[in-house]
Motif scaffolding. Sequence first.
Motif, PDB file in Angstrom:
ATOM      1  N   LEU A 167       0.854  -1.187   0.000  1.00  0.00           N
ATOM      2  CA  LEU A 167       0.000   0.000   0.000  1.00  0.00           C
ATOM      3  C   LEU A 167       0.891   1.238   0.000  1.00  0.00           C
ATOM      4  N   ASP A 168       0.624   2.177  -0.899  1.00  0.00           N
ATOM      5  CA  ASP A 168       1.483   3.348  -1.072  1.00  0.00           C
ATOM      6  C   ASP A 168       1.715   4.111   0.235  1.00  0.00           C
ATOM      7  N   ARG A 169       0.703   4.180   1.076  1.00  0.00           N
ATOM      8  CA  ARG A 169       0.841   4.986   2.286  1.00  0.00           C
ATOM      9  C   ARG A 169       1.602   4.262   3.404  1.00  0.00           C
TER      10      ARG A 169
ATOM     11  N   SER B 115       1.946  -2.018  -6.619  1.00  0.00           N
ATOM     12  CA  SER B 115       1.185  -1.050  -5.840  1.00  0.00           C
ATOM     13  C   SER B 115      -0.218  -1.589  -5.593  1.00  0.00           C
TER      14      SER B 115
ATOM     15  N   ASP C  21      -5.707   0.781  -3.084  1.00  0.00           N
ATOM     16  CA  ASP C  21      -5.980   1.428  -1.807  1.00  0.00           C
ATOM     17  C   ASP C  21      -7.486   1.441  -1.563  1.00  0.00           C
TER      18      ASP C  21
ATOM     19  N   SER D 169      -9.299   2.940   0.417  1.00  0.00           N
ATOM     20  CA  SER D 169      -9.897   4.249   0.697  1.00  0.00           C
ATOM     21  C   SER D 169      -9.997   5.121  -0.551  1.00  0.00           C
ATOM     22  N   LYS D 170      -9.425   4.646  -1.676  1.00  0.00           N
ATOM     23  CA  LYS D 170      -9.394   5.452  -2.903  1.00  0.00           C
ATOM     24  C   LYS D 170      -9.822   4.644  -4.126  1.00  0.00           C
TER      25      LYS D 170
ATOM     26  N   GLY E 241     -11.403  -1.970   2.486  1.00  0.00           N
ATOM     27  CA  GLY E 241     -10.033  -2.451   2.638  1.00  0.00           C
ATOM     28  C   GLY E 241      -9.885  -3.879   2.162  1.00  0.00           C
TER      29      GLY E 241
ATOM     30  N   GLY F 172      -9.997  -3.855  -1.571  1.00  0.00           N
ATOM     31  CA  GLY F 172      -8.696  -3.438  -2.096  1.00  0.00           C
ATOM     32  C   GLY F 172      -7.666  -4.544  -2.031  1.00  0.00           C
TER      33      GLY F 172
ATOM     34  N   SER G 218      -5.775  -6.256  -5.210  1.00  0.00           N
ATOM     35  CA  SER G 218      -4.306  -6.267  -5.275  1.00  0.00           C
ATOM     36  C   SER G 218      -3.787  -7.628  -5.695  1.00  0.00           C
TER      37      SER G 218
ATOM     38  N   GLU H  98      -3.676  -2.405   7.635  1.00  0.00           N
ATOM     39  CA  GLU H  98      -4.166  -1.349   6.753  1.00  0.00           C
ATOM     40  C   GLU H  98      -5.641  -1.579   6.421  1.00  0.00           C
TER      41      GLU H  98
ATOM     42  N   ILE I 116      -8.935   1.259   7.359  1.00  0.00           N
ATOM     43  CA  ILE I 116      -9.828   1.901   6.405  1.00  0.00           C
ATOM     44  C   ILE I 116     -11.271   1.800   6.881  1.00  0.00           C
TER      45      ILE I 116
END
Length: 239
Positions: A10-12, A35, A38, A40-41, A66, A69, A73, A206, A210
């Motif tokens: 996850l990028d964050r 990547s 996410d 949340s996005k 979450g 996501g 992924s 993560e 979320i």
Amino acid sequence: MNYKTFLINLDRSRQRLSDAKAQLDALNIPFERVSAADGSKLTESERACFDKSTAQQRYHYDLTWGEVGCYLSHIRCWQKIVDEKLDYAVILEDDLHLNEDFVKIHGVLEQLEYPWSFIKLGNPFKSRQETPVEKQGGFSLVSYDKAPSGTCAQVVSYEAAKRLLASRSNFFRPVDVDLQWQWEVPIKVLGLTPYVAGHNLSFASEIQQIEQRKDKQKRRWVRLREQLRFYYHSKLRGE
């Protein structure tokens, strides 16, 4: 054989990426960072991959974004296996701990004679009955009475990736739970023991940051019915 190691990140979560990267570098294992989607996005089309209608009939709660996501992924990794025509890929999540025997995995895979398509490398959250089917290089390839949950580390073949993509363009369960329903996916999940990876519990989830799974409304009768359905397929029909 043509293979790669994919690391989902996850990028964050830069600390998790840094820790996982340090472990792979220390073992001199080349890898490709993937990547993560996410939660949340997510885009509208990504959210549409969650089949809410089927979930209400077949699963005991609606997935958190979450969890959606996380599933997306893994789908990205499966798609890369097919697009790049890899024989297989080792797919790792970044909240994991690797032991030094991880470097032996590719050699063991090349020696295996038993047909395989999906192999778990990570220590499960809950132990399941294991039946050895082959021994190679100090490892045992095992089958399960029920595939254990958790997706921190696994090997996915080209054929398995194709089947997973074909059957799960839309999904309604978390990815590790879905893999337990092997006759629906359809693949056979095996394991390689002793496990060479485990979940690093020092990192917060993560997925749960979320949206909290515990806050989702539960469908208890659906859960009971699906448990009976699973028992019928896996026990009475021997699948």
